[in-house]
Design an enzyme around this catalytic site. Sequence first.
Site, PDB file in Angstrom:
ATOM      1  N   SER A 163       0.813  -1.205   0.000  1.00 58.64           N
ATOM      2  CA  SER A 163       0.000   0.000   0.000  1.00 58.64           C
ATOM      3  C   SER A 163       0.856   1.269   0.000  1.00 58.64           C
ATOM      4  O   SER A 163       1.523   1.573  -0.976  1.00 58.64           O
ATOM      5  CB  SER A 163      -0.948  -0.053   1.202  1.00 58.64           C
ATOM      6  OG  SER A 163      -1.983   0.877   1.091  1.00 58.64           O
TER       7      SER A 163
ATOM      8  N   ASP B 248      10.212   5.216 -10.223  1.00 56.93           N
ATOM      9  CA  ASP B 248       9.843   5.815 -11.508  1.00 56.93           C
ATOM     10  C   ASP B 248      10.660   7.067 -11.808  1.00 56.93           C
ATOM     11  O   ASP B 248      10.962   7.363 -12.969  1.00 56.93           O
ATOM     12  CB  ASP B 248       8.357   6.164 -11.514  1.00 56.93           C
ATOM     13  CG  ASP B 248       7.473   4.942 -11.730  1.00 56.93           C
ATOM     14  OD1 ASP B 248       8.011   3.818 -11.716  1.00 56.93           O
ATOM     15  OD2 ASP B 248       6.249   5.111 -11.899  1.00 56.93           O
TER      16      ASP B 248
ATOM     17  N   LYS C  85      -0.550  -4.201  -3.468  1.00 51.98           N
ATOM     18  CA  LYS C  85      -1.862  -3.671  -3.088  1.00 51.98           C
ATOM     19  C   LYS C  85      -1.997  -2.262  -3.661  1.00 51.98           C
ATOM     20  O   LYS C  85      -1.497  -1.302  -3.099  1.00 51.98           O
ATOM     21  CB  LYS C  85      -2.029  -3.631  -1.567  1.00 51.98           C
ATOM     22  CG  LYS C  85      -3.401  -3.117  -1.127  1.00 51.98           C
ATOM     23  CD  LYS C  85      -3.523  -3.085   0.384  1.00 51.98           C
ATOM     24  CE  LYS C  85      -4.902  -2.606   0.806  1.00 51.98           C
ATOM     25  NZ  LYS C  85      -5.172  -1.212   0.404  1.00 51.98           N
TER      26      LYS C  85
END
Length: 546
Positions: free
Chosen positions: A301, A312, A326
């Site tokens: 999460s 990224d 998740k």
Amino acid sequence: MMRIDTRHTYIWGGWVVAALVGLLVGFGMARSQTDADVRKSIQIWSAAFEEVVNTYVDPVDAQDFMEVGLQAMLSELDPYTAYISEDERATVEALTQGRYIGVGAQVERRGRHVVVESVVQGSTAEQQGLSIGDVVTHIDGASVEDWSIHRVRGALRGESGSTVTLSILRMGETPDTVTLDRTPVELAAVPYSGFIGGVHEGMGYVRIERFTQQAAHEVEEAIADLEDSAPVKGLVLDVRDNPGGLLEAAVDVGALFLDRGRVVVSTRGRTERSARTYRNTTTPAHPDMPLVLLVNGRSASASEILAGALQDHDRGVVLGQTTFGKGLVQVIRSLPHGASLKMTTARYYTPSGRSIQAETTDVMQETMHTAAFRTDSGRLIRERHGIEPDVPIDDNYASPLEEALQREGAFFRFASRVARTHPHPPAGGWDSDELLNEFRAWVESESIPVQTEAQRALQPIDSLVVADHPEADAQLDRLREALDASVEGQFDAHADLIVAQLLSEIRSRYLTSRGYYAATLAEDEMVQEATRLLNDERRYVTVLNP
């Protein structure tokens, strides 16, 4: 990933009905539902519920029956949409807000026992001398033997200033009774920070245990304390075993390291309101600090939001094992009588556009796609598999024997026994061979069931073998002997890992929380690999810009 929404659900005629309204509307994702459709479904369900509770051949507990029915329906949606009872609500609030009213003792089930697993510093539990390994047998005179762990935790919490009486077995043996005051308990998002291998090496370490409202502040404060002691050449952030918390907290932690304006995460769902992009709107405190983020299969999460953003944007190296996966956002909506509904309203996406949701229903599979994504520097990254680390480190997965011993709480109970019989650890440390042999003998003397999954799966077959099939019975006997021999062999084959688990549990009985963290860093292979990476500038840069 949770966001707290305290608005009350509209009530149509009863608190069970109120819960069903949101559920049935949400379940109609594939087609538009009219008000008449919703009312019809509720009327049928309500009538069936009332008929069963009032006229079924055996008595039916309305509360339990309602909870079972709700959970069964909600499980059809996704793994995280769920009904939350009043007792469980406090646990959710503790995870997200970092505070609750209670005694400051974290309890878990270990085999058949409810045991104290940790004690919050400064809490009434600590003041009354509760210790890791104590067994809770009664709460306010009632046996907890058949209680769920949620019920036990709920009984320890309550109104500030109230009291609760516990019957305990000190270190699992000596009976005692303590009365504890319930007071506000603060749970740190950052339970430990320090230098790896000494201040002079300049490698900082910050452990993030949960993403609460204060998480970013605590992380920044921890780094500032490190920098006050010595220059920080590199930083290891540890979110292993961190189940998540608040989405906004993950965004705020990411903002400490990402350039202003960078996207941290975005969310999209059925409604326009659920579509939102979260960016760093502040000047980062540490834009250039070399950074390694430690993750494992239990990092979930909010932990994955942070990992995805750093990966990224090529801002830090993600090291460890693939995360849990998740990628769903939940809101918690209040229901009558202190209950709540935790409902998925959106998916979240990393800055490159990836959804990392791993566990999906058939409905979700239809709405997802497979595509290639790239980081800012052009590195290829995957979607829908959790966050895959830039530098993978094999996990020492537990053997079937270790899993069986963990299931019965054997490591935990043995460590309590050792601490009880040895007030102080030996000056020269524990002898590994002696410790393992003593543990094996104790497991046998305590008749602790150490059945592996294969042995447990064999049990139902016994009932299928009838007396006039001696050949089948003989084959089963040979299979049982082979499995028993396998268990014995696993004690030797996995001796190092078993001893490591024993030493970790035993160490926790003698050291403070801070001392325990400091002692384990030197033996933590992932921490040591992160340190080697940070010390090798060329390798670090190559990982991020191949």
